[in-house]
Structure formats: C-alpha cells, structure tokens
Design a protein around this motif. Structure first.
Motif, PDB file in Angstrom:
ATOM      1  N   PHE A  46      87.593  13.694  42.731  1.00 50.47           N
ATOM      2  CA  PHE A  46      86.972  12.446  43.155  1.00 50.47           C
ATOM      3  C   PHE A  46      88.014  11.349  43.003  1.00 50.47           C
ATOM      4  O   PHE A  46      88.875  11.420  42.127  1.00 50.47           O
ATOM      5  N   THR A  47      87.916  10.318  43.844  1.00 51.78           N
ATOM      6  CA  THR A  47      88.858   9.206  43.765  1.00 51.78           C
ATOM      7  C   THR A  47      88.106   7.888  43.671  1.00 51.78           C
ATOM      8  O   THR A  47      86.917   7.809  43.992  1.00 51.78           O
ATOM      9  N   ALA A  48      88.816   6.847  43.262  1.00 50.37           N
ATOM     10  CA  ALA A  48      88.208   5.525  43.125  1.00 50.37           C
ATOM     11  C   ALA A  48      87.673   5.043  44.462  1.00 50.37           C
ATOM     12  O   ALA A  48      88.430   4.886  45.416  1.00 50.37           O
ATOM     13  N   PHE A  49      86.385   4.872  44.533  1.00 47.15           N
ATOM     14  CA  PHE A  49      85.695   4.365  45.729  1.00 47.15           C
ATOM     15  C   PHE A  49      86.003   5.177  46.977  1.00 47.15           C
ATOM     16  O   PHE A  49      85.933   4.670  48.096  1.00 47.15           O
ATOM     17  N   GLY A  50      86.379   6.457  46.802  1.00 49.10           N
ATOM     18  CA  GLY A  50      86.666   7.322  47.941  1.00 49.10           C
ATOM     19  C   GLY A  50      87.921   6.948  48.704  1.00 49.10           C
ATOM     20  O   GLY A  50      88.122   7.372  49.834  1.00 49.10           O
ATOM     21  N   THR A  51      88.807   6.175  48.069  1.00 47.50           N
ATOM     22  CA  THR A  51      89.999   5.678  48.759  1.00 47.50           C
ATOM     23  C   THR A  51      91.177   6.635  48.678  1.00 47.50           C
ATOM     24  O   THR A  51      92.170   6.442  49.373  1.00 47.50           O
ATOM     25  N   GLY A  52      91.093   7.624  47.820  1.00 42.19           N
ATOM     26  CA  GLY A  52      92.223   8.508  47.580  1.00 42.19           C
ATOM     27  C   GLY A  52      93.048   8.082  46.381  1.00 42.19           C
ATOM     28  O   GLY A  52      93.921   8.804  45.930  1.00 42.19           O
ATOM     29  N   ALA A  53      92.763   6.885  45.869  1.00 45.15           N
ATOM     30  CA  ALA A  53      93.497   6.377  44.712  1.00 45.15           C
ATOM     31  C   ALA A  53      92.937   6.955  43.414  1.00 45.15           C
ATOM     32  O   ALA A  53      91.732   7.169  43.289  1.00 45.15           O
TER      33      ALA A  53
END
Length: 82
Positions: free
Chosen positions: A44-51
């Motif tokens: 999983f990433t922060a807010f779905g951003t890939g970050a």
C-alpha cells in the motif's frame, strides 16, 4: 461457516461505490482468514500515489485488513475513509 463469512464480506464490499476501503476483523476471524489464504501481505502507498510503499495485511490482496479487539467471534466491519 468460514465460507459463509467470506461471502458476507464480499457482499458488503460489493455494496461500496469506492474500492478504497479497509476491513477490521475480530482476532479469531483474522487468524482463520490468514490460514485460509484470504489475508496476505500487499503493498500500500500513501494516498495511492506510489509514495512510501509499505507491506500491510490485505483481504484478497486489495483491501487493508486489521484486527479490532473489540470485535468477537466472526465479526467484521467494512469502512471507507472520510
């Protein structure tokens, strides 16, 4: 009985318009779903951003899964972010 609960979880997910959701499970249900292979680790990433990718437990590899000790037996709750 576990298959009936999995079907109920799937049905609850299907009622949601947004795929961005999490599911909290009782400890007993979480452990049974892990044994059945329904909860695995997923990225999983922060807010779905890939970050900031993180490996976290996921139901069906898509929905964040966590334990809520206030739930008993085979209880679960599907929630969406505000």
């Amino acid at each position: 009985m576990l298959q009936t609960t999995i079907a109920a979880i799937d049905a609850e997910i299907a009622t949601r318009k947004n795929e961005k959701l999490g599911i909290k499970f009782s400890l007993d249900l979480f452990n049974e779903l892990v044994k059945a292979g329904k909860i695995t680790m997923a990225t999983f990433t922060a807010f779905g951003t890939g970050a900031f990718p993180q490996q976290l437990p996921a139901f069906d590899g898509r929905y964040y899964a966590f334990i809520d000790l206030d739930l008993d037996g085979l209880q679960f709750e599907v929630g969406v972010p505000n």
